[in-house]
Motif scaffolding. Structure first.
Motif, PDB file in Angstrom:
ATOM      1  N   LEU A 100       0.829  -1.215   0.000  1.00  0.00           N
ATOM      2  CA  LEU A 100       0.000   0.000   0.000  1.00  0.00           C
ATOM      3  C   LEU A 100       0.861   1.262   0.000  1.00  0.00           C
ATOM      4  CD1 LEU A 100      -2.873  -0.961   2.486  1.00  0.00           C
ATOM      5  CD2 LEU A 100      -2.996  -0.818  -0.013  1.00  0.00           C
ATOM      6  N   LYS A 101       1.947   1.241   0.784  1.00  0.00           N
ATOM      7  CA  LYS A 101       2.831   2.413   0.846  1.00  0.00           C
ATOM      8  C   LYS A 101       3.589   2.595  -0.470  1.00  0.00           C
ATOM      9  CE  LYS A 101       3.516   2.598   5.851  1.00  0.00           C
ATOM     10  NZ  LYS A 101       4.482   2.546   6.957  1.00  0.00           N
ATOM     11  N   ILE A 102       4.003   1.495  -1.073  1.00  0.00           N
ATOM     12  CA  ILE A 102       4.727   1.560  -2.353  1.00  0.00           C
ATOM     13  C   ILE A 102       3.811   2.103  -3.448  1.00  0.00           C
ATOM     14  CG2 ILE A 102       5.746   0.137  -4.187  1.00  0.00           C
ATOM     15  CD1 ILE A 102       6.899  -1.649  -1.848  1.00  0.00           C
ATOM     16  N   GLU A 103       2.599   1.567  -3.502  1.00  0.00           N
ATOM     17  CA  GLU A 103       1.637   2.037  -4.512  1.00  0.00           C
ATOM     18  C   GLU A 103       1.259   3.497  -4.264  1.00  0.00           C
ATOM     19  OE1 GLU A 103      -1.405  -0.966  -4.191  1.00  0.00           O
ATOM     20  OE2 GLU A 103      -0.428  -2.260  -5.690  1.00  0.00           O
ATOM     21  N   ALA A 104       1.158   3.871  -2.983  1.00  0.00           N
ATOM     22  CA  ALA A 104       0.840   5.261  -2.640  1.00  0.00           C
ATOM     23  C   ALA A 104       1.956   6.201  -3.091  1.00  0.00           C
ATOM     24  CB  ALA A 104       0.618   5.394  -1.135  1.00  0.00           C
ATOM     25  N   ALA A 105       3.218   5.772  -2.961  1.00  0.00           N
ATOM     26  CA  ALA A 105       4.355   6.608  -3.378  1.00  0.00           C
ATOM     27  C   ALA A 105       4.266   6.915  -4.874  1.00  0.00           C
ATOM     28  CB  ALA A 105       5.672   5.917  -3.054  1.00  0.00           C
ATOM     29  N   ILE A 106       3.882   5.916  -5.662  1.00  0.00           N
ATOM     30  CA  ILE A 106       3.772   6.096  -7.126  1.00  0.00           C
ATOM     31  C   ILE A 106       2.580   6.998  -7.450  1.00  0.00           C
ATOM     32  CG2 ILE A 106       3.417   4.898  -9.326  1.00  0.00           C
ATOM     33  CD1 ILE A 106       4.760   2.402  -7.875  1.00  0.00           C
ATOM     34  N   LEU A 111       0.267  12.746  -8.506  1.00  0.00           N
ATOM     35  CA  LEU A 111      -0.486  13.881  -7.957  1.00  0.00           C
ATOM     36  C   LEU A 111       0.429  15.080  -7.709  1.00  0.00           C
ATOM     37  CD1 LEU A 111      -2.629  11.774  -5.494  1.00  0.00           C
ATOM     38  CD2 LEU A 111      -3.470  12.909  -7.561  1.00  0.00           C
ATOM     39  N   PHE A 112       1.657  14.813  -7.305  1.00  0.00           N
ATOM     40  CA  PHE A 112       2.668  15.850  -7.077  1.00  0.00           C
ATOM     41  C   PHE A 112       2.875  16.641  -8.379  1.00  0.00           C
ATOM     42  CE2 PHE A 112       6.954  17.542  -6.488  1.00  0.00           C
ATOM     43  CZ  PHE A 112       7.103  17.720  -5.112  1.00  0.00           C
ATOM     44  N   LEU A 113       2.959  15.905  -9.502  1.00  0.00           N
ATOM     45  CA  LEU A 113       3.136  16.552 -10.815  1.00  0.00           C
ATOM     46  C   LEU A 113       1.933  17.420 -11.165  1.00  0.00           C
ATOM     47  CD1 LEU A 113       4.715  13.601 -12.864  1.00  0.00           C
ATOM     48  CD2 LEU A 113       5.885  15.674 -12.071  1.00  0.00           C
ATOM     49  N   LYS A 114       0.736  16.941 -10.823  1.00  0.00           N
ATOM     50  CA  LYS A 114      -0.482  17.736 -11.086  1.00  0.00           C
ATOM     51  C   LYS A 114      -0.473  19.029 -10.290  1.00  0.00           C
ATOM     52  CE  LYS A 114      -3.843  14.174 -12.363  1.00  0.00           C
ATOM     53  NZ  LYS A 114      -4.988  13.378 -11.892  1.00  0.00           N
ATOM     54  N   VAL A 115      -0.040  18.930  -9.027  1.00  0.00           N
ATOM     55  CA  VAL A 115       0.042  20.121  -8.171  1.00  0.00           C
ATOM     56  C   VAL A 115       1.064  21.105  -8.747  1.00  0.00           C
ATOM     57  CG1 VAL A 115       0.773  20.975  -5.887  1.00  0.00           C
ATOM     58  CG2 VAL A 115      -0.767  19.009  -6.049  1.00  0.00           C
ATOM     59  N   GLN A 116       2.200  20.590  -9.206  1.00  0.00           N
ATOM     60  CA  GLN A 116       3.222  21.451  -9.827  1.00  0.00           C
ATOM     61  C   GLN A 116       2.643  22.184 -11.039  1.00  0.00           C
ATOM     62  OE1 GLN A 116       6.438  18.606 -10.573  1.00  0.00           O
ATOM     63  NE2 GLN A 116       7.703  19.640  -9.044  1.00  0.00           N
ATOM     64  N   THR A 155      -5.565  21.257   7.894  1.00  0.00           N
ATOM     65  CA  THR A 155      -6.043  21.893   6.656  1.00  0.00           C
ATOM     66  C   THR A 155      -5.277  21.391   5.442  1.00  0.00           C
ATOM     67  OG1 THR A 155      -6.632  23.881   7.890  1.00  0.00           O
ATOM     68  CG2 THR A 155      -6.401  24.135   5.519  1.00  0.00           C
ATOM     69  N   ILE A 156      -3.933  21.352   5.549  1.00  0.00           N
ATOM     70  CA  ILE A 156      -3.106  20.908   4.412  1.00  0.00           C
ATOM     71  C   ILE A 156      -3.378  19.446   4.092  1.00  0.00           C
ATOM     72  CG2 ILE A 156      -0.750  20.557   3.552  1.00  0.00           C
ATOM     73  CD1 ILE A 156       0.097  22.987   5.284  1.00  0.00           C
ATOM     74  N   SER A 157      -3.392  18.593   5.121  1.00  0.00           N
ATOM     75  CA  SER A 157      -3.592  17.164   4.858  1.00  0.00           C
ATOM     76  C   SER A 157      -4.999  16.912   4.305  1.00  0.00           C
ATOM     77  CB  SER A 157      -3.323  16.310   6.101  1.00  0.00           C
ATOM     78  OG  SER A 157      -4.315  16.500   7.069  1.00  0.00           O
ATOM     79  N   LYS A 162      -8.107  15.353  -0.378  1.00  0.00           N
ATOM     80  CA  LYS A 162      -9.108  15.664  -1.410  1.00  0.00           C
ATOM     81  C   LYS A 162      -8.519  15.486  -2.800  1.00  0.00           C
ATOM     82  CE  LYS A 162     -10.798  19.786  -1.167  1.00  0.00           C
ATOM     83  NZ  LYS A 162     -11.265  21.043  -0.530  1.00  0.00           N
ATOM     84  N   ARG A 163      -7.236  15.798  -2.925  1.00  0.00           N
ATOM     85  CA  ARG A 163      -6.550  15.661  -4.216  1.00  0.00           C
ATOM     86  C   ARG A 163      -6.146  14.214  -4.491  1.00  0.00           C
ATOM     87  NH1 ARG A 163      -4.614  20.597  -6.258  1.00  0.00           N
ATOM     88  NH2 ARG A 163      -5.216  22.343  -4.924  1.00  0.00           N
ATOM     89  N   GLY A 164      -6.290  13.342  -3.487  1.00  0.00           N
ATOM     90  CA  GLY A 164      -6.016  11.919  -3.690  1.00  0.00           C
ATOM     91  C   GLY A 164      -4.741  11.398  -3.048  1.00  0.00           C
ATOM     92  N   PHE A 165      -3.977  12.270  -2.383  1.00  0.00           N
ATOM     93  CA  PHE A 165      -2.739  11.821  -1.728  1.00  0.00           C
ATOM     94  C   PHE A 165      -3.059  10.812  -0.631  1.00  0.00           C
ATOM     95  CE2 PHE A 165      -1.240  15.712  -3.701  1.00  0.00           C
ATOM     96  CZ  PHE A 165       0.075  15.425  -4.037  1.00  0.00           C
ATOM     97  N   LYS A 166      -2.203   9.794  -0.531  1.00  0.00           N
ATOM     98  CA  LYS A 166      -2.393   8.744   0.478  1.00  0.00           C
ATOM     99  C   LYS A 166      -1.239   8.767   1.487  1.00  0.00           C
ATOM    100  CE  LYS A 166      -5.783   6.174  -1.639  1.00  0.00           C
ATOM    101  NZ  LYS A 166      -6.122   7.065  -2.694  1.00  0.00           N
TER     102      LYS A 166
END
Length: 196
Positions: A100-106, A111-116, A155-157, A162-166
């Motif tokens: 789960l953690k490995i899949e979440a990292a990917i 999502l990180f790229l979308k935020v950028q 607030t940040i988390s 909401k953006r899908g970060f795990k």
């Protein structure tokens, strides 16, 4: 006694880092220092998410293994990882082998790229939550005064969720903020409080 010996003896650190050389180095050189480099912010996103439910020293000792396993923390390369990469990482004894953690990292990398894309940088996104867009230096007299979460980390988390970060609940978010210097929680008498 020479001056160099007396200056070594007068160094005061926050008690949580104990006497482990790796922990002391991390405390002295990284923790609480402002970071605005998206690559480093992504590295801590991976490491902090991996830490969920574990001690930070457990992850810190595996940091270089994570660097190798996750393409030197190159967000674009991690975002392109496939099921084959997940299988490879599940066999890697140098990291925490939690699917789960490995899949979440990917997934978090994508999502990180979308935020950028949306904000211009992940740093700009994070600091959009900060009062006046600046880091906070807390007055901390005692280790027990350091919170595990705050309304700001809530607030940040919440927004990231909401953006899908795990694996980025409020406690992990607050730890990320401390690690990257968005929040400076060094004790007031710590020699490294104002070394940014």
């Amino acid at each position: 006694m020479s001056d160099s010996n007396s200056s070594k003896e007068s160094i005061i650190r926050c008690g949580w880092c104990g006497s482990d050389p790796l922990y002391m180095k991390y405390h002295d050189e990284e923790w609480g220092k402002e970071v605005h480099d998206d690559e480093v912010l992504f590295e801590f996103l991976i490491l902090e998410s991996a830490q969920a439910g574990l001690s930070w020293i457990t992850i810190l000792k595996r940091r270089e293994n994570y660097r190798k396993a996750f393409a030197e923390f190159d967000v674009r390369r991690v975002a392109a990882f496939t099921e084959e990469d997940v299988a490879r990482l599940m066999q890697d004894e140098g990291i925490i082998r939690n699917r789960l953690k490995i899949e979440a990292a990917i997934s978090n990398a994508k999502l990180f790229l979308k935020v950028q894309e949306e904000f211009g940088s992940f740093d700009r996104y994070l600091y959009s939550f900060m009062p006046e867009g600046k880091a906070i230096i807390n007055e901390v007299g005692n280790l027990k005064d350091v919170p595990a979460r705050t309304e700001l980390s809530d607030t940040i988390s919440r927004d990231m969720k909401k953006r899908g970060f795990k694996f980025f609940g409020t406690t992990i978010c607050y730890a990320h903020m401390q690690a990257t210097g968005m929040i400076n929680d060094h004790l007031d008498n710590c020699s490294f409080k104002h070394t940014n």
